[in-house]
Design a protein around this motif. Structure first.
Motif, PDB file in Angstrom:
ATOM      1  N   ILE A  86      -0.069   2.545  -6.405  1.00 46.51           N
ATOM      2  CA  ILE A  86       1.359   2.362  -6.612  1.00 46.51           C
ATOM      3  C   ILE A  86       1.617   0.892  -6.883  1.00 46.51           C
ATOM      4  CG2 ILE A  86       1.797   2.166  -4.121  1.00 46.51           C
ATOM      5  CD1 ILE A  86       4.582   3.480  -4.716  1.00 46.51           C
ATOM      6  N   ARG A  87       2.367   0.631  -7.926  1.00 49.07           N
ATOM      7  CA  ARG A  87       2.790  -0.732  -8.265  1.00 49.07           C
ATOM      8  C   ARG A  87       4.195  -0.884  -7.693  1.00 49.07           C
ATOM      9  NH1 ARG A  87       0.785  -5.500  -9.643  1.00 49.07           N
ATOM     10  NH2 ARG A  87       2.091  -6.654 -11.057  1.00 49.07           N
ATOM     11  N   PHE A  88       4.347  -1.802  -6.741  1.00 48.48           N
ATOM     12  CA  PHE A  88       5.588  -1.967  -5.993  1.00 48.48           C
ATOM     13  C   PHE A  88       5.950  -3.442  -5.938  1.00 48.48           C
ATOM     14  CE2 PHE A  88       7.724  -2.683  -1.894  1.00 48.48           C
ATOM     15  CZ  PHE A  88       8.737  -1.746  -1.936  1.00 48.48           C
ATOM     16  N   HIS A  89       7.073  -3.806  -6.508  1.00 51.10           N
ATOM     17  CA  HIS A  89       7.573  -5.183  -6.508  1.00 51.10           C
ATOM     18  C   HIS A  89       6.508  -6.200  -6.934  1.00 51.10           C
ATOM     19  CE1 HIS A  89      11.573  -4.374  -4.867  1.00 51.10           C
ATOM     20  NE2 HIS A  89      10.978  -3.375  -4.237  1.00 51.10           N
ATOM     21  N   GLY A  90       5.790  -5.861  -7.984  1.00 48.69           N
ATOM     22  CA  GLY A  90       4.820  -6.793  -8.550  1.00 48.69           C
ATOM     23  C   GLY A  90       3.436  -6.746  -7.941  1.00 48.69           C
ATOM     24  N   GLU A  91       3.205  -5.908  -6.947  1.00 51.24           N
ATOM     25  CA  GLU A  91       1.895  -5.795  -6.318  1.00 51.24           C
ATOM     26  C   GLU A  91       1.384  -4.363  -6.437  1.00 51.24           C
ATOM     27  OE1 GLU A  91       1.185  -7.743  -2.461  1.00 51.24           O
ATOM     28  OE2 GLU A  91       3.324  -8.253  -2.525  1.00 51.24           O
ATOM     29  N   THR A  92       0.066  -4.225  -6.534  1.00 49.00           N
ATOM     30  CA  THR A  92      -0.541  -2.906  -6.625  1.00 49.00           C
ATOM     31  C   THR A  92      -1.241  -2.571  -5.311  1.00 49.00           C
ATOM     32  OG1 THR A  92      -0.858  -3.157  -9.001  1.00 49.00           O
ATOM     33  CG2 THR A  92      -2.176  -1.466  -7.910  1.00 49.00           C
ATOM     34  N   PHE A  93      -0.976  -1.350  -4.821  1.00 50.39           N
ATOM     35  CA  PHE A  93      -1.543  -0.888  -3.572  1.00 50.39           C
ATOM     36  C   PHE A  93      -2.276   0.429  -3.815  1.00 50.39           C
ATOM     37  CE2 PHE A  93       2.232  -3.316  -2.669  1.00 50.39           C
ATOM     38  CZ  PHE A  93       1.861  -4.140  -1.630  1.00 50.39           C
ATOM     39  N   PRO A  94      -3.435   0.616  -3.174  1.00 48.93           N
ATOM     40  CA  PRO A  94      -4.155   1.895  -3.343  1.00 48.93           C
ATOM     41  C   PRO A  94      -3.451   3.025  -2.602  1.00 48.93           C
ATOM     42  CG  PRO A  94      -5.287   0.517  -1.745  1.00 48.93           C
ATOM     43  CD  PRO A  94      -4.157  -0.314  -2.299  1.00 48.93           C
ATOM     44  N   ILE A  95      -3.584   4.217  -3.123  1.00 50.81           N
ATOM     45  CA  ILE A  95      -3.091   5.416  -2.455  1.00 50.81           C
ATOM     46  C   ILE A  95      -4.317   6.251  -2.114  1.00 50.81           C
ATOM     47  CG2 ILE A  95      -1.791   7.574  -2.699  1.00 50.81           C
ATOM     48  CD1 ILE A  95      -0.066   6.140  -4.798  1.00 50.81           C
ATOM     49  N   SER A  96      -4.416   6.646  -0.866  1.00 55.89           N
ATOM     50  CA  SER A  96      -5.501   7.557  -0.473  1.00 55.89           C
ATOM     51  C   SER A  96      -4.942   8.564   0.507  1.00 55.89           C
ATOM     52  CB  SER A  96      -6.663   6.788   0.155  1.00 55.89           C
ATOM     53  OG  SER A  96      -6.240   6.096   1.305  1.00 55.89           O
ATOM     54  N   SER A  97      -5.362   9.796   0.347  1.00 58.07           N
ATOM     55  CA  SER A  97      -4.948  10.894   1.219  1.00 58.07           C
ATOM     56  C   SER A  97      -3.432  10.966   1.398  1.00 58.07           C
ATOM     57  CB  SER A  97      -5.614  10.769   2.586  1.00 58.07           C
ATOM     58  OG  SER A  97      -7.016  10.724   2.444  1.00 58.07           O
ATOM     59  N   PRO A  98      -2.672  11.189   0.319  1.00 51.11           N
ATOM     60  CA  PRO A  98      -1.218  11.259   0.432  1.00 51.11           C
ATOM     61  C   PRO A  98      -0.787  12.440   1.313  1.00 51.11           C
ATOM     62  CG  PRO A  98      -1.932  12.062  -1.694  1.00 51.11           C
ATOM     63  CD  PRO A  98      -3.150  11.512  -1.021  1.00 51.11           C
ATOM     64  N   VAL A  99       0.275  12.234   2.065  1.00 50.54           N
ATOM     65  CA  VAL A  99       0.791  13.254   2.986  1.00 50.54           C
ATOM     66  C   VAL A  99       2.231  13.572   2.595  1.00 50.54           C
ATOM     67  CG1 VAL A  99       1.365  13.742   5.376  1.00 50.54           C
ATOM     68  CG2 VAL A  99      -0.662  12.385   4.835  1.00 50.54           C
ATOM     69  N   VAL A 100       2.545  14.867   2.532  1.00 52.48           N
ATOM     70  CA  VAL A 100       3.924  15.274   2.244  1.00 52.48           C
ATOM     71  C   VAL A 100       4.632  15.512   3.564  1.00 52.48           C
ATOM     72  CG1 VAL A 100       5.379  17.046   1.194  1.00 52.48           C
ATOM     73  CG2 VAL A 100       3.303  16.307   0.042  1.00 52.48           C
TER      74      VAL A 100
END
Length: 100
Positions: A86-100
């Motif tokens: 996810i690109r959020f406010h100019g920074e990129t963060f990894p997504i792993s094991s998303p939870v709903v």
């Protein structure tokens, strides 16, 4: 949910997917812009995709509202692949094991 509400929601979703999202993607994920960008891989095609979303930062990650429910392509892709970013406010963060 009534058929009218479902049809209206689907119409808005299709409009956003084909007209609004491409315009928003030009700025999504940039600093000082409201929309973030989810990077994910197609579960069938293997193609890379980017989808604009509204995201909120929390202590252990992000919360992304699901106005179209849990059957959106980007969410199903993340659930199958179990990773993305996810690109959020100019920074990129990894997504792993998303939870709903």
């Amino acid at each position: 949910m009534s058929i009218e509400k479902s049809a209206a929601r689907d119409s808005v979703r299709v409009f956003n997917k084909h007209l609004l999202n491409p315009a928003v993607l030009r700025l999504a994920g940039r600093k000082h812009f409201y929309a973030s960008a989810i990077h994910h891989t197609g579960r069938r095609s293997g193609r890379p995709y980017v989808t604009p979303v509204t995201a909120f930062r929390v202590t252990d990650g992000f919360v992304v509202p699901l106005p179209y429910g849990t059957h959106t392509d980007w969410l199903r892709n993340l659930q199958v692949e179990q990773h993305g970013s996810i690109r959020f406010h100019g920074e990129t963060f990894p997504i792993s094991s998303p939870v709903v």
